[in-house]
Design an enzyme around this catalytic site. Sequence first.
Site, PDB file in Angstrom:
ATOM      1  N   THR A   1       4.201  36.280 -35.206  1.00  0.00           N
ATOM      2  CA  THR A   1       4.722  36.758 -36.486  1.00  0.00           C
ATOM      3  C   THR A   1       3.539  37.324 -37.268  1.00  0.00           C
ATOM      4  O   THR A   1       2.382  37.108 -36.914  1.00  0.00           O
ATOM      5  CB  THR A   1       5.363  35.621 -37.308  1.00  0.00           C
ATOM      6  OG1 THR A   1       4.331  34.713 -37.720  1.00  0.00           O
ATOM      7  CG2 THR A   1       6.411  34.862 -36.520  1.00  0.00           C
TER       8      THR A   1
ATOM      9  N   LEU B   1       1.338  32.028 -36.507  1.00  0.00           N
ATOM     10  CA  LEU B   1       1.638  32.180 -37.938  1.00  0.00           C
ATOM     11  C   LEU B   1       0.365  32.651 -38.623  1.00  0.00           C
ATOM     12  O   LEU B   1      -0.705  32.071 -38.399  1.00  0.00           O
ATOM     13  CB  LEU B   1       2.079  30.836 -38.532  1.00  0.00           C
ATOM     14  CG  LEU B   1       3.342  30.217 -37.919  1.00  0.00           C
ATOM     15  CD1 LEU B   1       3.494  28.761 -38.368  1.00  0.00           C
ATOM     16  CD2 LEU B   1       4.587  31.017 -38.294  1.00  0.00           C
TER      17      LEU B   1
ATOM     18  N   VAL C   1      -2.842  29.716 -35.281  1.00  0.00           N
ATOM     19  CA  VAL C   1      -3.084  30.291 -36.604  1.00  0.00           C
ATOM     20  C   VAL C   1      -3.704  31.679 -36.412  1.00  0.00           C
ATOM     21  O   VAL C   1      -4.706  31.829 -35.712  1.00  0.00           O
ATOM     22  CB  VAL C   1      -4.016  29.379 -37.430  1.00  0.00           C
ATOM     23  CG1 VAL C   1      -4.397  30.050 -38.743  1.00  0.00           C
ATOM     24  CG2 VAL C   1      -3.335  28.035 -37.696  1.00  0.00           C
ATOM     25  N   LYS C   2      -3.064  32.675 -37.041  1.00  0.00           N
ATOM     26  CA  LYS C   2      -3.575  34.038 -36.905  1.00  0.00           C
ATOM     27  C   LYS C   2      -4.593  34.323 -37.998  1.00  0.00           C
ATOM     28  O   LYS C   2      -4.302  34.209 -39.185  1.00  0.00           O
ATOM     29  CB  LYS C   2      -2.423  35.033 -37.044  1.00  0.00           C
ATOM     30  CG  LYS C   2      -1.857  35.471 -35.713  1.00  0.00           C
ATOM     31  CD  LYS C   2      -0.669  36.351 -35.930  1.00  0.00           C
ATOM     32  CE  LYS C   2      -0.899  37.746 -35.462  1.00  0.00           C
ATOM     33  NZ  LYS C   2       0.326  38.554 -35.589  1.00  0.00           N
ATOM     34  N   ILE C   3      -5.790  34.686 -37.554  1.00  0.00           N
ATOM     35  CA  ILE C   3      -6.886  34.996 -38.487  1.00  0.00           C
ATOM     36  C   ILE C   3      -7.302  36.443 -38.260  1.00  0.00           C
ATOM     37  O   ILE C   3      -7.609  36.827 -37.119  1.00  0.00           O
ATOM     38  CB  ILE C   3      -8.105  34.074 -38.218  1.00  0.00           C
ATOM     39  CG1 ILE C   3      -7.745  32.591 -38.381  1.00  0.00           C
ATOM     40  CG2 ILE C   3      -9.291  34.446 -39.108  1.00  0.00           C
ATOM     41  CD1 ILE C   3      -7.532  32.124 -39.804  1.00  0.00           C
TER      42      ILE C   3
END
Length: 257
Positions: free
Chosen positions: A27, A67, A96-98
């Site tokens: 996402t 996310l 976790v998208k960074i």
Amino acid sequence: MRIFIDSADIEEIKKVKEYGLLDGVTTNPSLIKNAVRKLKEKGRKLDVESYIKYIFRVVGKKVPVSLEVVGQDYDEMIREGFMLWKKFKSCGNVYVKIPIDPCIEGKCNRKMDGIRAIKELSRRKVRVNCTLIFTPEQALLAAMAGANFVSPFVAREEDYIKKIKRKDNGIKSGIDLVAQIREIFNKQKVKNCEILAASVRDVRHFREVTLAGADIATMPLSVIEQLVKHYKTREGMKRFTEDIVPEYAKLVGYKKQ
Ligand code: E4P
């Protein structure tokens, strides 16, 4: 090759699961915005946290769901990253998208905050998908910092190259970007990080990122469904169906559909 759906729409995610093709979900804030808008249009009461928990319930405990943080500096990305991790880790396999570089255009003096955030999150055992990758160097640094996935944006790179009407610092295309990352990862023996081809907008992109050595491709539902389509396949089906003789229909127990 593994297939992820690039969507926060629960109905679309369910479909890919039914197809037996769901290896993961990605996402981003724009995809969450679309899902929220759709729910509001349907007049549904909205609680984003329960909605995301519902996504985890649908996909199951092992399927990776990415996310994204929305903050633009180290402290904020770390805070949000941990918050997402803590809130959802018991529900499933959170990534976790960074962003590799959270700066917006010119206005930023914290250029390495993406790398620092990846390093800190991965040190504390949070799984990271490093996003908005447009160069092989960004991918290599993200992997060195501990990212589990790097997400090169294939179609957006192609759009950019079209716009500037020349190679992007030696990169010929979105596919070339993936191929160069693969080559560098192989030569540098990067083992801890997978190449997740993102911004895959058509069948050709999918085929070519596969050939270029991506480990995973994330795509919208429409592209996943296009992967089995061909005019001659359908024409062939029509002809075979017209040629079913009653004797063969009886043998296999076929009833006209
Ligand atoms: C993945 O997580 C990316 O955010 C996404 O694939 C971007 O795709 P787009 O360029 O089609 O918006």
